[in-house]
Design an enzyme around this catalytic site. Structure first.
Site, PDB file in Angstrom:
ATOM      1  CB  CYS A  74      35.307 -48.144 -96.259  1.00 59.43           C
ATOM      2  SG  CYS A  74      36.887 -48.275 -95.420  1.00 59.43           S
ATOM      3  CD  GLU A 117      38.815 -41.351 -97.720  1.00 54.76           C
ATOM      4  OE1 GLU A 117      38.456 -41.125 -96.548  1.00 54.76           O
ATOM      5  OE2 GLU A 117      39.816 -42.005 -97.993  1.00 54.76           O
ATOM      6  NE  ARG A 162      44.270 -44.866 -97.521  1.00 54.03           N
ATOM      7  CZ  ARG A 162      44.133 -45.761 -96.556  1.00 54.03           C
ATOM      8  NH1 ARG A 162      44.980 -46.766 -96.454  1.00 54.03           N
ATOM      9  NH2 ARG A 162      43.177 -45.651 -95.672  1.00 54.03           N
TER      10      ARG A 162
HETATM   11  C1  LIG Z   1      37.315 -44.879 -92.415  1.00 53.36           C
HETATM   12  S1  LIG Z   1      37.540 -44.197 -90.829  1.00 53.36           S
HETATM   13  C2  LIG Z   1      37.765 -42.499 -91.153  1.00 53.36           C
HETATM   14  C3  LIG Z   1      39.182 -42.081 -91.016  1.00 53.36           C
HETATM   15  C4  LIG Z   1      39.369 -40.572 -91.115  1.00 53.36           C
HETATM   16  N1  LIG Z   1      39.052 -40.078 -92.452  1.00 53.36           N
HETATM   17  C5  LIG Z   1      40.781 -40.154 -90.723  1.00 53.36           C
HETATM   18  O1  LIG Z   1      41.352 -39.282 -91.382  1.00 53.36           O
HETATM   19  O2  LIG Z   1      41.302 -40.699 -89.743  1.00 53.36           O
HETATM   20  C6  LIG Z   1      35.923 -44.274 -90.151  1.00 53.36           C
HETATM   21  C7  LIG Z   1      35.803 -43.757 -88.723  1.00 53.36           C
HETATM   22  O3  LIG Z   1      34.433 -43.827 -88.313  1.00 53.36           O
HETATM   23  C8  LIG Z   1      34.398 -44.060 -86.919  1.00 53.36           C
HETATM   24  N2  LIG Z   1      33.074 -44.566 -86.565  1.00 53.36           N
HETATM   25  C9  LIG Z   1      32.596 -45.822 -86.784  1.00 53.36           C
HETATM   26  N3  LIG Z   1      31.344 -45.939 -86.310  1.00 53.36           N
HETATM   27  C10 LIG Z   1      31.014 -44.725 -85.790  1.00 53.36           C
HETATM   28  C11 LIG Z   1      29.847 -44.232 -85.144  1.00 53.36           C
HETATM   29  N4  LIG Z   1      28.781 -45.023 -84.952  1.00 53.36           N
HETATM   30  N5  LIG Z   1      29.834 -42.953 -84.729  1.00 53.36           N
HETATM   31  C12 LIG Z   1      30.920 -42.146 -84.923  1.00 53.36           C
HETATM   32  N6  LIG Z   1      32.070 -42.560 -85.524  1.00 53.36           N
HETATM   33  C13 LIG Z   1      32.104 -43.844 -85.940  1.00 53.36           C
HETATM   34  C14 LIG Z   1      35.511 -45.075 -86.720  1.00 53.36           C
HETATM   35  O4  LIG Z   1      35.929 -45.096 -85.358  1.00 53.36           O
HETATM   36  C15 LIG Z   1      36.581 -44.564 -87.687  1.00 53.36           C
HETATM   37  O5  LIG Z   1      37.514 -43.739 -87.050  1.00 53.36           O
END
Ligand SMILES: C[S@@+](CC[C@H](N)C(=O)[O-])C[C@H]1O[C@@H](n2cnc3c(N)ncnc32)[C@H](O)[C@@H]1O
Length: 242
Positions: A74, A117, A162
Site C-alpha cells: 500500500c 485489504e 488503523r
Molecule cells: C501490506 S503487506 C501485507 C501484510 C500482511 N497482510 C500481513 O498480515 O502481514 C504487503 C506484503 O507484500 C510483500 N510483497 C511486496 N512485493 C512483493 C512481491 N513482488 N511478491 C510477493 N510479495 C511481495 C511485502 O513483503 C509485504 O509483506
C-alpha cells in the site's frame, strides 16, 4: 476441510490468522520477504508458503482454494508513501492478483471469494480512478463486490486507530447481496494493558532523541494512551523523503 484459503502478499500471515480463527483453512501463501517468512512459518505450520516474487507465481502452482486473500502493498497509495499509485511499481502489484485470477479463470477454478485489504487512501487516490480501475478489473473477471473502511479499534478490541479498506468479491451475486459486515465491538483495551512499559528491550530498538522524526513523534504522542498516527503520517508525507 471446509473453506480453504490462499494468501498473496501474506507478510507474517495476519490475514491468514484471522481467516483461520474464523474457521477457514489457510493452505497456501506467497510472500517475497525472508524475514516475514520466519514469523509466517512460526504461526502457520501447516500452510505451504512459497517465498518468491509474485511475478514468478503461476495459478497452476496454487491448489484449489475457496478464498484468495491479498493485502497488497500500500505504500504507493498511503499518505506516508508519496501517493504515486500505479506510477509506482508497488502500486501495480494489484494487477498480479488480477493476472492470477485470470489464469484461474482459464483453468475454470476461480476462487468463490476474493478478499483484498489496503489503506483508506485507495478510495480517493488519483481522484478515485485507482479504486475504480481495481473494481473494474475484478468485476470484469466475474466478481460482485462490496467494500468498506473499517477501523481496527472498532472491531478487534485493539487500541489502535488503523483504518483500512476491505474489498470482498463473490462469484455468486446472491451471496454478495446477502453479505453482512461484522458488528463493532466495544473497545476496552488500552495501550497500557498491552505494553509492559517496564520491560526493557535492546537499545537499538528505541526511537532515540536526536533521530530525525523524534520531535514530530514527541509532539504528537501526548501520553501513553494516544498517538495520532494519521497526523504523524500526514506530516511525514509532506516532509522531504527520509
Ligand atoms: C501490506 S503487506 C501485507 C501484510 C500482511 N497482510 C500481513 O498480515 O502481514 C504487503 C506484503 O507484500 C510483500 N510483497 C511486496 N512485493 C512483493 C512481491 N513482488 N511478491 C510477493 N510479495 C511481495 C511485502 O513483503 C509485504 O509483506
Amino acid at each position: 476441510m471446509g473453506y480453504s484459503l490462499g494468501s498473496l502478499f501474506a507478510g507474517i500471515g495476519g490475514i491468514d490468522l484471522g481467516f483461520e480463527q474464523a474457521g477457514f483453512t489457510p493452505i497456501w501463501a506467497n510472500e517475497i520477504d525472508k524475514f516475514c517468512e520466519v514469523t509466517f512459518r512460526a504461526n502457520h505450520k501447516n500452510t505451504k508458503l512459497v517465498v518468491d516474487d509474485i511475478y514468478n507465481v503461476k495459478a497452476r502452482d496454487i491448489p484449489n482454494i475457496s478464498v484468495l486473500a491479498g493485502g497488497f502493498p500500500c505504500q504507493a497509495f498511503s499518505v506516508a508513501g508519496y501517493k504515486k499509485g500505479f506510477e509506482d511499481d508497488r502500486g501495480t502489484l494489484f494487477f498480479q492478483i488480477a493476472r492470477l485470477l485470470r489464469e484461474f479463470k482459464e483453468q475454470n477454478r476461480l476462487p468463490q471469494v476474493v478478499f483484498l485489504e489496503n489503506v483508506k487512501n485507495l478510495y480517493t487516490h488519483d481522484g478515485g480512478k485507482t479504486f475504480r480501475a481495481i473494481k473494474n478489473e475484478l468485476e470484469d473477471i466475474g466478481y460482485y463486490l462490496v467494500d468498506k473502511v473499517l477501523n481496527t479499534c472498532e472491531y478487534g478490541n485493539a487500541p489502535q486507530n488503523r483504518e483500512r479498506i476491505y474489498i470482498v468479491g463473490f462469484l455468486d451475486k446472491e451471496k454478495r447481496d446477502n453479505f453482512k459486515w461484522i458488528e463493532p465491538v466495544k473497545l476496552t483495551n488500552t495501550i497500557d494493558k498491552v505494553i509492559d512499559w517496564d520491560k526493557k528491550v535492546d537499545e537499538k530498538l528505541y526511537y532515540a532523541k536526536g533521530m530525525k522524526c523524534y520531535p514530530l513523534l514527541a509532539e504528537n504522542i501526548k501520553n501513553n494512551q494516544t498517538a495520532n498516527t494519521n497526523l504523524i503520517l500526514e506530516k511525514l508525507a509532506n516532509s522531504k523523503p527520509l
